[in-house]
Enzyme design. Sequence first.
Site, short mmCIF file in Angstrom:
data_model
loop_
_atom_site.label_atom_id
_atom_site.label_comp_id
_atom_site.label_asym_id
_atom_site.label_seq_id
_atom_site.Cartn_x
_atom_site.Cartn_y
_atom_site.Cartn_z
N ARG A 10 -22.22 -5.45 11.81
CA ARG A 10 -23.16 -4.83 12.75
C ARG A 10 -24.53 -4.69 12.12
O ARG A 10 -25.55 -4.93 12.77
CB ARG A 10 -22.62 -3.46 13.19
CG ARG A 10 -23.48 -2.78 14.22
CD ARG A 10 -23.44 -3.57 15.51
NE ARG A 10 -24.42 -3.12 16.49
CZ ARG A 10 -25.68 -3.55 16.54
NH1 ARG A 10 -26.12 -4.41 15.63
NH2 ARG A 10 -26.49 -3.13 17.48
N CYS A 43 -28.23 -6.17 13.18
CA CYS A 43 -29.48 -5.40 13.26
C CYS A 43 -30.58 -6.10 12.46
O CYS A 43 -31.71 -6.24 12.94
CB CYS A 43 -29.27 -3.99 12.72
SG CYS A 43 -29.13 -2.74 13.99
N CYS A 81 -35.20 0.96 10.42
CA CYS A 81 -34.06 1.47 11.19
C CYS A 81 -34.50 2.68 12.01
O CYS A 81 -34.15 2.85 13.18
CB CYS A 81 -32.93 1.91 10.27
SG CYS A 81 -32.46 0.71 9.02
N HIS A 83 0.88 4.91 -1.79
CA HIS A 83 0.25 5.90 -0.90
C HIS A 83 1.20 6.48 0.15
O HIS A 83 0.77 7.30 0.96
CB HIS A 83 -0.96 5.28 -0.19
CG HIS A 83 -2.05 4.86 -1.12
ND1 HIS A 83 -2.84 5.76 -1.80
CD2 HIS A 83 -2.50 3.63 -1.50
CE1 HIS A 83 -3.73 5.10 -2.55
NE2 HIS A 83 -3.53 3.82 -2.39
N CYS A 111 0.85 -1.19 0.00
CA CYS A 111 0.00 0.00 0.00
C CYS A 111 0.89 1.24 0.00
O CYS A 111 0.62 2.21 -0.71
CB CYS A 111 -0.89 0.02 1.24
SG CYS A 111 -1.88 -1.45 1.48
#
Lengths: 108, 261
Positions: free
Chosen positions: B218, B222, B177, B80, B76
């Site tokens: 996550r 939910c 949501c 960068h 990387c």
Amino acid sequence: MARAPVRISMPDEAKKGEIVDIKAILRHPMETGYRVDNVGKKIPRNIVTDMTVTYGGVEVMRWKLQPGVAANPFIGFSTVAIETGELVFTWTDDTGQVFRESRMLTVT
Amino acid sequence: MQCSRFLVSGFCGVAGLMGVLLPVLAADQTVRPGSFYMSKNLQALQADDIANPGMLWVSDGESLWKQPVGRTQKSCASCHDAADVTMKGVAARYPAVDAESGELFNLEKRINTCRTRHQGAEALAYETDELLALTAYVAHQSRGERVKVHIDGPAAPFYEAGRKRFYTRVGQLNLSCAQCHEANAGRRLRGDTISDGVGSGWPAYRLEWQTLGSLHRRLRACSLGVRARQFDFGSPEYLSLELYLAKRAEGVRVEAPAVRR
């Protein structure tokens, strides 16, 4: 993958007699031995059982870990700067794997 | 308010009572970071770079950043350079539309596209330690920066799709949501406090998982919670929702790697 399973925070230098705060965290699953996998087979226990810290070859901290300790065990403790020396942090787990890391403390 | 068996009768009773006793939070109230709703102890855990377990992945990411991979044997850093300069603020601008493909990219997809497009390496699977480490490392460079994503031009249809998803009732519990994270943010849901539904702390170390996880993990949790269909990691559905959440969280500071319950 190059892993850094340990992170330690402590000063490089301290005055003689000064209290030195030390924090250390080890990356470890702390598998309790009470869980089962998705086919119902028991996952063997693999926790870190002991952690010791020596300062100039003398043990200054010992921690007996139990299965209730969460993954990636973290500990903070303090010691008194006596003389310039090496602090050696050692963790041992159920599989016999030993994680070792050391830091120099220069006492002025 | 819709009550369901899943939310246990105690919750409905307590929430109903709270509705009488406490002023109802206005829907347009400022969106707060997830850490706002955590205990002081957990806030301290997140703020301490040694105690925060997510920093273990950030350390890993730092070494992976410099590691040559793939056909080209580029790292990387080959393109960068130093991440603390070049990646600063990047996480605050993501998700964003990739000019070359016209697709919506989050950090994970950007990292994987870099690998396949420029490094000649294989894409990393979601929730592998490698991808989590790289994502956490890149996101960590933006800690403290305020979230600001573009939703105009090519991003507009993605934003609209995400907004629709946020307000659409789904699953057996028939909840959107917004019904938790907008109408009831700050109130209790079982043992926890409902957050504003902000993704600025992710990837985050979730205590329930005992590990670092992506925002999509996550979101899948939910979806499962309201007994709706779980979309794949990196799916267009979650990507557009991620963009909407980021726009909603405009001005909130990036906390990655956060600690969450």
